[in-house]
Write a protein that holds these residues in place. Structure first.
Motif, short mmCIF file in Angstrom:
data_model
loop_
_atom_site.label_atom_id
_atom_site.label_comp_id
_atom_site.label_asym_id
_atom_site.label_seq_id
_atom_site.Cartn_x
_atom_site.Cartn_y
_atom_site.Cartn_z
N PRO A 1 -3.30 -7.85 4.26
CA PRO A 1 -4.08 -6.69 3.89
C PRO A 1 -3.44 -5.44 3.30
O PRO A 1 -4.22 -4.54 3.05
CB PRO A 1 -5.22 -6.54 5.12
CG PRO A 1 -4.34 -7.28 6.21
CD PRO A 1 -3.31 -8.05 5.61
N ASN A 2 -2.41 -5.44 3.60
CA ASN A 2 -1.59 -4.31 3.19
C ASN A 2 -1.07 -4.23 1.69
O ASN A 2 -0.48 -3.50 1.24
CB ASN A 2 -0.35 -3.80 4.05
CG ASN A 2 -0.89 -2.97 5.31
OD1 ASN A 2 -1.54 -1.77 5.05
ND2 ASN A 2 -0.60 -3.25 6.47
N ASP B 1 -12.89 -3.89 -9.83
CA ASP B 1 -12.26 -5.23 -10.00
C ASP B 1 -10.98 -4.98 -11.13
O ASP B 1 -10.77 -5.77 -11.77
CB ASP B 1 -13.29 -6.23 -10.87
CG ASP B 1 -14.25 -6.74 -9.93
OD1 ASP B 1 -15.47 -7.25 -10.28
OD2 ASP B 1 -14.05 -6.89 -8.77
N GLU C 1 -10.23 2.53 -3.80
CA GLU C 1 -11.44 1.72 -3.16
C GLU C 1 -12.37 1.52 -4.51
O GLU C 1 -12.86 0.62 -4.67
CB GLU C 1 -12.04 2.52 -2.21
CG GLU C 1 -11.40 2.47 -0.83
CD GLU C 1 -12.37 3.09 0.09
OE1 GLU C 1 -12.01 2.76 1.49
OE2 GLU C 1 -13.38 3.68 0.06
N ILE D 1 -10.98 -0.86 -6.69
CA ILE D 1 -11.30 -2.43 -6.02
C ILE D 1 -12.74 -2.86 -6.58
O ILE D 1 -13.00 -3.84 -6.86
CB ILE D 1 -11.15 -2.53 -4.59
CG1 ILE D 1 -9.64 -2.26 -4.11
CG2 ILE D 1 -11.62 -3.53 -3.94
CD1 ILE D 1 -9.19 -2.20 -2.81
N THR D 2 -13.75 -1.89 -6.38
CA THR D 2 -15.02 -2.21 -6.66
C THR D 2 -15.22 -2.38 -8.02
O THR D 2 -16.04 -3.32 -8.56
CB THR D 2 -16.09 -0.88 -6.28
OG1 THR D 2 -15.50 -0.60 -5.11
CG2 THR D 2 -17.29 -1.14 -6.50
N ARG E 1 -7.59 -6.89 -2.88
CA ARG E 1 -6.55 -6.92 -1.54
C ARG E 1 -5.96 -8.27 -1.35
O ARG E 1 -6.66 -9.18 -1.69
CB ARG E 1 -7.44 -6.49 -0.42
CG ARG E 1 -6.52 -5.97 0.84
CD ARG E 1 -7.46 -5.64 2.07
NE ARG E 1 -8.11 -4.51 1.66
CZ ARG E 1 -7.80 -3.19 2.21
NH1 ARG E 1 -6.68 -3.10 2.88
NH2 ARG E 1 -8.75 -2.17 2.02
N LYS F 1 -6.63 7.16 -1.86
CA LYS F 1 -7.25 6.06 -1.19
C LYS F 1 -8.52 5.87 -1.60
O LYS F 1 -8.92 4.69 -1.99
CB LYS F 1 -7.46 6.10 0.15
CG LYS F 1 -6.24 5.29 1.36
CD LYS F 1 -6.62 5.28 2.65
CE LYS F 1 -5.74 4.42 3.40
NZ LYS F 1 -6.15 4.24 4.73
N LYS F 2 -9.24 6.87 -1.94
CA LYS F 2 -10.66 6.80 -2.65
C LYS F 2 -10.53 6.11 -3.92
O LYS F 2 -11.45 5.32 -4.02
CB LYS F 2 -11.10 8.11 -2.49
CG LYS F 2 -12.77 8.27 -2.65
CD LYS F 2 -13.42 8.74 -1.56
CE LYS F 2 -15.05 8.38 -1.48
NZ LYS F 2 -15.87 9.15 -2.00
N PHE G 1 -1.76 -5.15 -2.49
CA PHE G 1 -2.60 -5.12 -3.34
C PHE G 1 -2.12 -5.70 -4.57
O PHE G 1 -1.11 -5.95 -5.06
CB PHE G 1 -3.21 -3.67 -3.88
CG PHE G 1 -3.81 -3.09 -2.58
CD1 PHE G 1 -3.07 -2.47 -1.69
CD2 PHE G 1 -5.17 -3.38 -2.45
CE1 PHE G 1 -3.90 -1.84 -0.62
CE2 PHE G 1 -5.87 -2.72 -1.41
CZ PHE G 1 -5.34 -2.10 -0.42
N LYS H 1 -5.80 10.85 0.82
CA LYS H 1 -7.07 10.30 1.12
C LYS H 1 -7.62 10.23 -0.25
O LYS H 1 -8.55 8.93 -0.54
CB LYS H 1 -8.19 11.27 1.93
CG LYS H 1 -7.77 11.28 3.38
CD LYS H 1 -8.77 12.00 4.10
CE LYS H 1 -8.59 11.63 5.65
NZ LYS H 1 -9.35 12.47 6.26
N HIS I 1 0.99 -1.25 0.11
CA HIS I 1 0.03 -0.02 -0.02
C HIS I 1 0.89 1.13 -0.05
O HIS I 1 0.61 2.01 -0.72
CB HIS I 1 -0.95 0.17 1.34
CG HIS I 1 -1.69 1.23 1.34
ND1 HIS I 1 -2.97 1.49 0.78
CD2 HIS I 1 -1.34 2.35 2.25
CE1 HIS I 1 -3.33 2.83 1.09
NE2 HIS I 1 -2.42 3.11 1.80
N GLN I 2 2.03 1.34 1.02
CA GLN I 2 2.41 2.59 1.02
C GLN I 2 3.40 2.83 -0.23
O GLN I 2 3.72 3.90 -0.70
CB GLN I 2 3.63 2.52 2.38
CG GLN I 2 2.83 3.06 3.52
CD GLN I 2 3.12 2.30 4.75
OE1 GLN I 2 3.08 0.96 4.73
NE2 GLN I 2 3.51 2.87 6.11
#
Lengths: 749, 228
Positions: free
Chosen positions: A742-743, A733, A727, A730-731, A737, A723-724, A745, A720, A700-701
């Motif tokens: 979990p960190n 596809d 997300e 991810i939705t 994660r 990150k948004k 991808f 932020k 992630h970082q």
């Protein structure tokens, strides 16, 4: 010394010399030599005497055993020195002190060397075979060792004290015998016989300690009494003197060590106090533009490891403070004064920031010798205050407005071509410090569009020139749309010529009004809202005619009309005299309604034109409540309300024959910011996908930091926001994660 | 893995083959008598025309089991059955679940519930159950997210007994914030991790620079502001 007698088969009879006899003879030579050294009246050796002495040794060494006396002679050679040293040399030295002792030592050492030279010539034969055979030290070394062990070892400490005392005396300003000191110190060097150990251990280390404590004392009082510039002058002088000292009598290897000690005591220990001195320290020097003192500060601290860091830091803080003050000034003026004066202040701000940059760049180059630390400090300082908002306007917007003022006709900047070019150059350089470059691009584009479409551009060359500069600094992608806009205008002119030809060939198609159409390539220009305004019939015809013409040129393009950007020239038939009115298309649409009706209510106009309340109020205000009242409003209040009614103002007049009725532009800021935010979302998405596509799996970082880096050329993305977007991806596809970690991808192909 | 009701109808057509499979599969071979009783129980609640237990049937079942309709144990039962559609149990799912619970009568089923709960709450199973709970609420084809209100209810059911404080705060936050109208699976699972890994309400280990979903970053920020 040439060998006169070799080991040949000589039939000559040689008489055997016995040791005592031979040594007695040698003693005469040695005594003679001593007398010469003592300065007593004694003639020099002549070649025969010399040869005799040499031969004696030779014979005694080449005699057959038991008369080969090499060993004994070797020992007696050494004893000769020992005897002389004990009986004469040492006593002479021990009875003297300080400078006198030093002089005596120099003399004795010189004598000793002479003695060694001569004796080793006499005893040379030993050097040839005996010492090699027995692996013994050669004669030269034996001689020196005697002096070292008996004289030097006894006295070196006392000598060192005397020397250091003289050095300190010289430091206090007194004259000393430099040549003497040089000679003394040469002894330390020579006595090491090829190694610097003796010099370093027996003299240099003490000298360095003493120098350190000397300068420590000086520094502690100077730092209290002297101003920063004076202290620096003294330090510079001290360093210069110490270097001279080395050149004159210390060994050259002492220079870096001595300089380091002096620098440490004067500049490192008190660095903080010196730089932070309240009225004369670095900050004050910067404030008072003391260029020479700052240059000196740079020279002094440049050679000290990490010495420049605090200076660069203070420089950065100073520039930041100055910049912040300018920003604050502009902010204060803006809040205290009316809007139009405030905007002038904002332009003044940009000017001042440019001047600030020029001023401190000179410092970086001249005082600080273009050192990277200072370039960096300047850059970071500007990045801090150049990204502040002033009275609600971002720096990106201010800069774009500044450019607009230079480039537009009748702009607030009346400058020569050269001055304009120079200013544009500087503005582009400032852009480097602004993190929201994409915001600047968008504002710039919007204002460029207005200049191009309303023929407000002062000079084509300047327009192209700044685009070239922007391209160089920010890359082709930055300027491609803007360049497209400028090109569109050129093409539009050609297009207009064709259109006029077409009209010439098709008189039936002529709309009866002079029509100029500018066709824009959608992708290049900012987006404009277009409303379905009900145009007056005359204009509708124009649109149709042009459409007909355009279809003869190309069938694959769709025309979207932006009426909000159009201009109309109307003839106002007023009672007093006719006046030509230059208005926007929308204003014209309102006015033309009064050709058929004398009086109209707000709602009448609203329904007939099909506009929004916001737009209609603006339009009616410009025609009835502003400078030129083409329509009379009932009631004649200062603002337009939905219950008003309007009438053609036949009594209107002006001394001019043609007047322009401005329509204040809608505040574009909100839309620009929205558009840029939208583009940023796409840019972040694209960056994330690009990175993940190539890396496949990433923490992630790391993903965030690579993303920031990739986008940094255009803007500084909010963590932020990244990150948004992740997300969202991810939705959709694109990413998932990792199940275990979990960190992490993964890219989903 | 989303099946529409049309597809599930298809499966129930080929019932003979799946019945045979049921007989042969699993370590506990259900006797044909057991299976008959299971089927009999099914028919008591199923809608005769669709051959599914529909929401009404489930409500009745709950009432007979003396378990509230919104109780987590029903959800657990659905999990055990691997039921796909919220509010409906197919015959195959019913058989699967009850066979695994060795319950062929209502009273046996009732008695099996506490054991089932224990099983689900085992660390190794709960994460799976938690994810299942989310998927179970996805009613439309291609639906990826669940609306806030449903999420709040679901959180309460699934996590309320074990992480009361976190659920209460999070639910409060979700209701007052405006950034999110739906929650996706990743955010849902993120909350589970949050409850398990972060002490509450201190939250000292929470680091927004890590890959926590943004909604949790905002949640933590909101709590900190509240506490200040």
């Amino acid at each position: 010394v040439q060998e006169r007698f070799g080991n040949q088969s000589f039939r000559m009879e040689r008489k055997t010399i016995d040791l005592e006899q031979g040594w007695d003879y040698m003693q005469t030579g040695i005594t003679k030599l001593k007398r010469i050294l003592e300065g007593l009246p004694e003639p020099q050796f002549d070649s025969e005497q010399y040869m005799m002495l040499y031969t004696t040794i030779y014979n005694m060494c080449t005699q057959k055993p038991p008369h080969d006396y090499s060993q004994q002679l070797y020992d007696k050679y050494r004893e000769a020195f020992e005897e002389y040293i004990n009986s004469t040399v040492l006593p002479a030295l021990k009875e003297k002190h300080d400078e006198y002792m030093l002089r005596e030592l120099v003399k004795r050492w010189s004598n000793h060397k002479v003695m060694v030279r001569w004796l080793s010539r006499f005893f040379y034969y030993l050097d040839r075979y005996f010492i090699a055979r027995r692996s013994l030290p050669p004669l030269n070394e034996v001689g020196l060792t005697c002096f070292r062990d008996r004289v030097y070892n006894e006295l070196h400490s006392k000598v060192k004290d005397a020397v250091i005392a003289l050095v300190d005396k010289e430091r206090e300003g007194e004259q000393i015998d430099r040549a003497l000191l040089k000679n003394v110190l040469d002894i330390y060097v020579e006595i090491g016989m090829g190694q610097m150990e003796r010099y370093e251990a027996d003299f240099e280390s003490f000298m360095l300690l003493d120098s350190a404590s000397y300068y420590s004392r000086k520094a502690s009082s100077w730092i209290q009494e002297d101003s920063c510039p004076d202290y620096m002058l003294k330090s510079e002088e001290c360093l210069k003197k110490e270097r001279e000292r080395v050149a004159h009598y210390l060994h050259s290897s002492s220079e870096p060590k001595l300089v380091e000690k002096v620098q440490h005591e004067l500049l490192v220990v008190y660095a903080n106090q010196l730089l932070e001195k309240e009225h004369s320290g670095c900050r004050a020097l910067l404030r008072d533009d003391k260029v020479d003192d700052l240059s000196r500060m740079y020279r002094l601290y440049h050679k000290i490891a990490k010495g420049l860091e605090p200076v660069a830091n203070i420089f950065k803080q100073h520039v930041t403070a100055e910049g912040n003050a300018l920003v604050q000034q502009a902010e204060d003026t803006a809040t205290n004064q009316a809007a139009n004066i405030a905007s002038v202040q904002e332009q003044v701000l940009i000017r001042k920031v440019i001047e600030l940059h020029d001023k401190y760049m000179v410092y970086v180059v001249e005082c600080f010798q273009s050192h990277t630390l200072f370039h960096k400090a300047l850059k970071e300082a500007f990045e801090i205050f150049c990204n502040k908002t002033v009275a609600g306007s971002s720096s990106a917007e201010l800069l774009a407005t500044f450019c607009d003022n230079i480039l537009k006709k009748g702009g607030s900047e009346k400058l020569s071509d050269e001055a304009i070019e120079d200013t544009l150059e500087k503005v582009v350089k400032l852009l480097a410090y602004i993190s929201d470059k994409d915001l600047f691009a968008e504002f710039y584009r919007k204002k460029l569009a207005r200049r191009l479409l309303f023929d407000r551009s002062a000079n084509d060359d300047h327009e192209r020139s700044i685009l070239t500069k922007l391209k160089q600094q920010c890359g082709g992608q930055f300027t491609s749309k803007m360049e497209g806009m400028v090109t569109d205008l050129t093409l539009a002119r050609e297009n207009q010529t064709s259109f006029e030809e077409y009209l010439g060939n098709n008189p039936a198609a002529n709309p009866g009004i002079d029509l100029t159409v500018t066709v824009l390539t959608t992708g290049f220009w900012p987006s404009y809202k277009s409303f379905d305004i009900n145009l007056p019939s005359e204009m509708v015809k124009c649109v149709e005619v042009f459409k007909g013409f355009y279809e003869t040129k190309t069938k694959h393009r769709k025309l979207t009309w932006i009426y909000s950007l159009g201009t109309c020239h109307l003839n106002g038939k007023f009672d007093h005299k006719p006046i030509e009115l230059v208005v926007s298309t929308y204003q014209a649409a309102v006015l033309l309604l009064f050709n058929t009706t004398d009086k109209l209510s707000y709602n009448d106009i609203l329904t007939q034109l099909n506009l929004s309340h916001e737009d209609l109020v603006r339009l009616l205000h410009s025609l009835s409540c502003a400078r030129y009242k083409i329509l009379t409003k009932e009631p004649s209040t200062k603002t337009v309300s939905q219950t008003d009614s309007f009438e053609f103002n036949a009594k209107f007049t002006d001394r001019m024959r043609r007047i322009k009725i401005p329509l204040p532009p809608v505040d574009e800021r909100k839309k620009v910011v929205e558009d840029v935010d939208k583009d940023r979302r796409y840019a972040i998405d694209a960056a994330i996908v690009r990175i993940m596509k190539s890396r496949k799996v990433l923490g992630h970082q790391q993903l965030v930091s690579e993303c920031v880096e990739q986008l940094s050329r255009m803007f500084k993305p909010d963590i932020k926001a990244i990150k948004k977007r992740m997300e969202d991806l991810i939705t959709r596809d694109y990413l998932e994660r990792d199940k275990e970690n979990p960190n992490m991808f993964r890219y989903l192909a | 893995m989303r099946r529409s009701s049309a597809a599930s109808k298809k499966k129930s057509d080929s019932i003979t083959s799946s019945t045979t499979d049921l007989f042969r599969s699993g370590p506990s071979k259900a006797t044909s008598k057991e299976m008959d009783r299971i089927d009999h129980l099914f028919n008591q609640y199923a809608n005769t025309s669709s051959n599914l237990i529909d929401p009404e049937g489930i409500e009745e079942l709950c009432s007979n089991l003396q378990v509230p309709h919104t109780d987590i144990r029903i959800l657990m039962l659905a999990w055990k059955m691997k039921a796909e559609k919220q509010g409906y149990f197919t015959q195959e799912e019913w058989r699967r679940g009850l066979k695994a619970l060795r319950a062929d009568t209502l009273s046996k089923l009732k008695k099996a519930l506490p054991e089932l709960e224990k099983e689900v709450r085992r660390q190794s199973n709960f994460a799976d159950f938690y994810a299942y709970a989310f998927r179970y609420c996805l009613t439309e084809e291609k639906q990826k997210s669940i609306d806030i209100e449903t999420i709040c209810q679901l959180l309460d059911i699934v996590m309320g007994s074990t992480f009361r404080a976190q659920v209460d705060y999070f639910v409060e936050y979700l209701k007052i914030q405006n950034d999110y109208k739906v929650i996706n699976m990743d955010q849902w699972m993120g909350f589970y991790r949050f409850c398990n890994e972060i002490s509450f309400p201190e939250m000292t280990e929470y680091n927004p620079e890590l890959a926590w979903p943004l909604v949790l970053d905002s949640f933590v920020e909101w709590i900190s502001e509240k506490q200040a």
